[in-house]
Design a protein around this motif. Sequence first.
Motif, PDB file in Angstrom:
ATOM      1  N   TRP A  19      74.739  16.830  24.514  1.00 43.92           N
ATOM      2  CA  TRP A  19      75.152  17.113  23.175  1.00 43.92           C
ATOM      3  C   TRP A  19      75.908  16.133  22.659  1.00 43.92           C
ATOM      4  CZ3 TRP A  19      73.514  21.794  21.380  1.00 43.92           C
ATOM      5  CH2 TRP A  19      72.712  22.505  22.367  1.00 43.92           C
ATOM      6  N   ASN A  20      75.549  15.939  21.176  1.00 46.24           N
ATOM      7  CA  ASN A  20      76.385  14.809  20.593  1.00 46.24           C
ATOM      8  C   ASN A  20      77.966  14.958  20.519  1.00 46.24           C
ATOM      9  OD1 ASN A  20      76.532  12.359  19.238  1.00 46.24           O
ATOM     10  ND2 ASN A  20      76.404  13.332  17.300  1.00 46.24           N
ATOM     11  N   ASP A  21      78.688  14.001  20.806  1.00 44.06           N
ATOM     12  CA  ASP A  21      80.030  14.346  20.237  1.00 44.06           C
ATOM     13  C   ASP A  21      80.617  12.866  19.759  1.00 44.06           C
ATOM     14  OD1 ASP A  21      81.618  12.250  22.282  1.00 44.06           O
ATOM     15  OD2 ASP A  21      80.514  13.380  23.622  1.00 44.06           O
ATOM     16  N   PRO A  22      81.800  13.280  18.886  1.00 44.86           N
ATOM     17  CA  PRO A  22      81.931  11.957  18.066  1.00 44.86           C
ATOM     18  C   PRO A  22      82.852  10.973  18.839  1.00 44.86           C
ATOM     19  CG  PRO A  22      83.639  13.762  17.617  1.00 44.86           C
ATOM     20  CD  PRO A  22      82.664  14.290  18.623  1.00 44.86           C
ATOM     21  N   VAL A  23      83.045  10.956  20.267  1.00 43.88           N
ATOM     22  CA  VAL A  23      83.933  10.088  21.051  1.00 43.88           C
ATOM     23  C   VAL A  23      83.146   9.173  21.572  1.00 43.88           C
ATOM     24  CG1 VAL A  23      85.535   9.798  22.923  1.00 43.88           C
ATOM     25  CG2 VAL A  23      85.859  11.716  21.044  1.00 43.88           C
ATOM     26  N   ASN A  24      81.898   9.628  22.424  1.00 46.67           N
ATOM     27  CA  ASN A  24      81.395   8.930  23.422  1.00 46.67           C
ATOM     28  C   ASN A  24      80.660   7.551  22.885  1.00 46.67           C
ATOM     29  OD1 ASN A  24      81.540   9.292  26.402  1.00 46.67           O
ATOM     30  ND2 ASN A  24      81.062  11.468  25.950  1.00 46.67           N
ATOM     31  N   LEU A  25      80.900   6.589  23.440  1.00 42.75           N
ATOM     32  CA  LEU A  25      80.278   5.252  23.097  1.00 42.75           C
ATOM     33  C   LEU A  25      78.835   5.296  23.225  1.00 42.75           C
ATOM     34  CD1 LEU A  25      82.621   2.681  24.468  1.00 42.75           C
ATOM     35  CD2 LEU A  25      82.818   3.526  21.910  1.00 42.75           C
ATOM     36  N   SER A  33      76.860   2.935  24.007  1.00 44.74           N
ATOM     37  CA  SER A  33      76.332   1.726  24.858  1.00 44.74           C
ATOM     38  C   SER A  33      76.846   2.543  26.285  1.00 44.74           C
ATOM     39  CB  SER A  33      77.281   0.523  24.808  1.00 44.74           C
ATOM     40  OG  SER A  33      78.658   0.883  25.035  1.00 44.74           O
ATOM     41  N   TYR A  34      77.815   3.410  26.474  1.00 47.08           N
ATOM     42  CA  TYR A  34      78.265   3.940  27.503  1.00 47.08           C
ATOM     43  C   TYR A  34      77.285   4.947  27.903  1.00 47.08           C
ATOM     44  CZ  TYR A  34      80.879   6.734  30.865  1.00 47.08           C
ATOM     45  OH  TYR A  34      81.300   7.395  31.784  1.00 47.08           O
ATOM     46  N   HIS A  54      72.058  11.144  19.620  1.00 43.75           N
ATOM     47  CA  HIS A  54      72.811  10.863  18.167  1.00 43.75           C
ATOM     48  C   HIS A  54      72.502  11.089  17.184  1.00 43.75           C
ATOM     49  CE1 HIS A  54      75.590   7.882  16.158  1.00 43.75           C
ATOM     50  NE2 HIS A  54      74.860   7.542  15.569  1.00 43.75           N
ATOM     51  N   SER A  93      81.195  12.100  34.240  1.00 50.02           N
ATOM     52  CA  SER A  93      81.144  10.960  33.572  1.00 50.02           C
ATOM     53  C   SER A  93      81.711  11.059  32.195  1.00 50.02           C
ATOM     54  CB  SER A  93      79.849  10.272  33.790  1.00 50.02           C
ATOM     55  OG  SER A  93      79.398  10.180  34.904  1.00 50.02           O
ATOM     56  N   GLY A  94      82.038  12.296  31.634  1.00 51.87           N
ATOM     57  CA  GLY A  94      82.607  12.495  30.413  1.00 51.87           C
ATOM     58  C   GLY A  94      81.434  12.935  29.446  1.00 51.87           C
ATOM     59  N   LEU A  95      80.298  12.944  29.855  1.00 48.11           N
ATOM     60  CA  LEU A  95      79.217  13.382  28.649  1.00 48.11           C
ATOM     61  C   LEU A  95      79.379  14.998  28.559  1.00 48.11           C
ATOM     62  CD1 LEU A  95      78.626  10.520  29.287  1.00 48.11           C
ATOM     63  CD2 LEU A  95      76.264  11.172  28.966  1.00 48.11           C
ATOM     64  N   TRP A  96      78.981  15.521  27.594  1.00 45.71           N
ATOM     65  CA  TRP A  96      79.020  16.980  27.170  1.00 45.71           C
ATOM     66  C   TRP A  96      77.569  17.515  27.744  1.00 45.71           C
ATOM     67  CZ3 TRP A  96      79.242  19.642  21.524  1.00 45.71           C
ATOM     68  CH2 TRP A  96      79.275  20.941  21.881  1.00 45.71           C
ATOM     69  N   ALA A  97      77.549  17.894  28.718  1.00 47.87           N
ATOM     70  CA  ALA A  97      76.185  18.391  29.354  1.00 47.87           C
ATOM     71  C   ALA A  97      75.970  19.768  29.738  1.00 47.87           C
ATOM     72  CB  ALA A  97      75.887  17.686  30.572  1.00 47.87           C
ATOM     73  N   ARG A 155      86.743  20.699  26.405  1.00 52.93           N
ATOM     74  CA  ARG A 155      85.742  19.283  26.306  1.00 52.93           C
ATOM     75  C   ARG A 155      85.766  18.517  27.449  1.00 52.93           C
ATOM     76  NH1 ARG A 155      82.839  16.491  26.790  1.00 52.93           N
ATOM     77  NH2 ARG A 155      82.029  14.765  25.904  1.00 52.93           N
ATOM     78  N   THR A 157      86.931   7.284  29.348  1.00 52.66           N
ATOM     79  CA  THR A 157      86.160   8.133  28.619  1.00 52.66           C
ATOM     80  C   THR A 157      86.952   9.516  28.426  1.00 52.66           C
ATOM     81  OG1 THR A 157      83.917   7.311  29.079  1.00 52.66           O
ATOM     82  CG2 THR A 157      84.142   9.819  28.315  1.00 52.66           C
ATOM     83  N   ASP A 158      87.897  10.054  29.558  1.00 49.14           N
ATOM     84  CA  ASP A 158      88.300  11.107  29.576  1.00 49.14           C
ATOM     85  C   ASP A 158      89.911  10.969  28.592  1.00 49.14           C
ATOM     86  OD1 ASP A 158      86.602  12.731  30.774  1.00 49.14           O
ATOM     87  OD2 ASP A 158      87.838  12.669  32.585  1.00 49.14           O
ATOM     88  N   GLU A 169      82.992  10.517  13.716  1.00 49.34           N
ATOM     89  CA  GLU A 169      82.781   9.350  14.023  1.00 49.34           C
ATOM     90  C   GLU A 169      83.157   8.576  12.897  1.00 49.34           C
ATOM     91  OE1 GLU A 169      78.480  10.043  14.153  1.00 49.34           O
ATOM     92  OE2 GLU A 169      78.562  10.939  16.306  1.00 49.34           O
ATOM     93  N   TYR A 197      93.810   5.052  20.800  1.00 49.93           N
ATOM     94  CA  TYR A 197      92.269   5.450  20.931  1.00 49.93           C
ATOM     95  C   TYR A 197      91.708   3.999  20.518  1.00 49.93           C
ATOM     96  CZ  TYR A 197      88.192   8.067  19.813  1.00 49.93           C
ATOM     97  OH  TYR A 197      86.628   8.262  19.850  1.00 49.93           O
TER      98      TYR A 197
END
Lengths: 98, 184
Positions: free
Chosen positions: A31-37, A39-40, A64, A89-93, B69, B134-135, B148, B170
């Motif tokens: 799922w999309n989130d506003p934080v993850n890059l 590229s990452y 995205h 890895s920090g993704l919302w899965a 989250r 990331t965390d 965003e 951040y």
Amino acid sequence: MTTATPTIERVEQSETAESTQTDRPWVTVVWNDPVNLMSYVTWVFQKILGHSKAKANRLMMQVHTEGKAAVSSGSREQMERDVSRLQASGLWATLQRD
Amino acid sequence: VRVRRGRPPRLEIDAAEAGLLATLARELAELFDGGVEGVADETDPQDPLSALLGPFDSGEESLDPVIRRLLPDAYRDDAEAAADWRRLGRSEVRSVKSEAIRLVLSDVSDVAAGGAVTLRLDGDHLGPWLAVLTDMRLAIGTRLDITEDWVSDALRLADDDPRRAAYSVYDWLSVLQESIVRVA
């Protein structure tokens, strides 16, 4: 003329291989989130799921722009493992029945 | 911080930057230990970074948006499967994250003790470093209810708004992570 042939054959073979795998009732969704890059996320899809750079980038763009994408499919156990590694890895899965 | 391309990629980091990363890593570790096992943890009111990341609610299904989250439910439409996941799968994710935090903390502690140092982000350090960065960004971003379009939100804040420091950290973490991904 002959140089293009192997490429065409490879594409056809890979499509056939995918369509014959019928036992894939579960999917992993990211799922999309506003934080993850961006590229990452592409990097994670390559490293964790073993996708090519092109496929990883296409799936990242789908997350995205559309808000989510099915990034892998397989048995429930396999999808729980993918979800676990993507979340680590920090993704919302999440996973769900296909 | 300067990130250098190569195999492995290298991170040139000074003692102040290492200290900031160590503080954030410890906050994250406390968040995981308390948030999942139900041990409430007091945040230090004198520490602005503590205020960024804590406090959190304890309990099986955390009410804290940051915990939710960082350790999200794996099933959205199946309450029973979601509860099973929280008992089993979630603790596995948490232990991988805790291990990654310990690794980053160990890397930056060496730097904090010895001044500016170059860290080699080889195979088994690269993934954990990117996951921990990331965390950290997810924790701060969730607290700030970030979008965003966060840069324009940050620019609208008054000079004395305490959230300015959080946005600044951040931003720094985001640039650091992007730099590392580019050479990964």
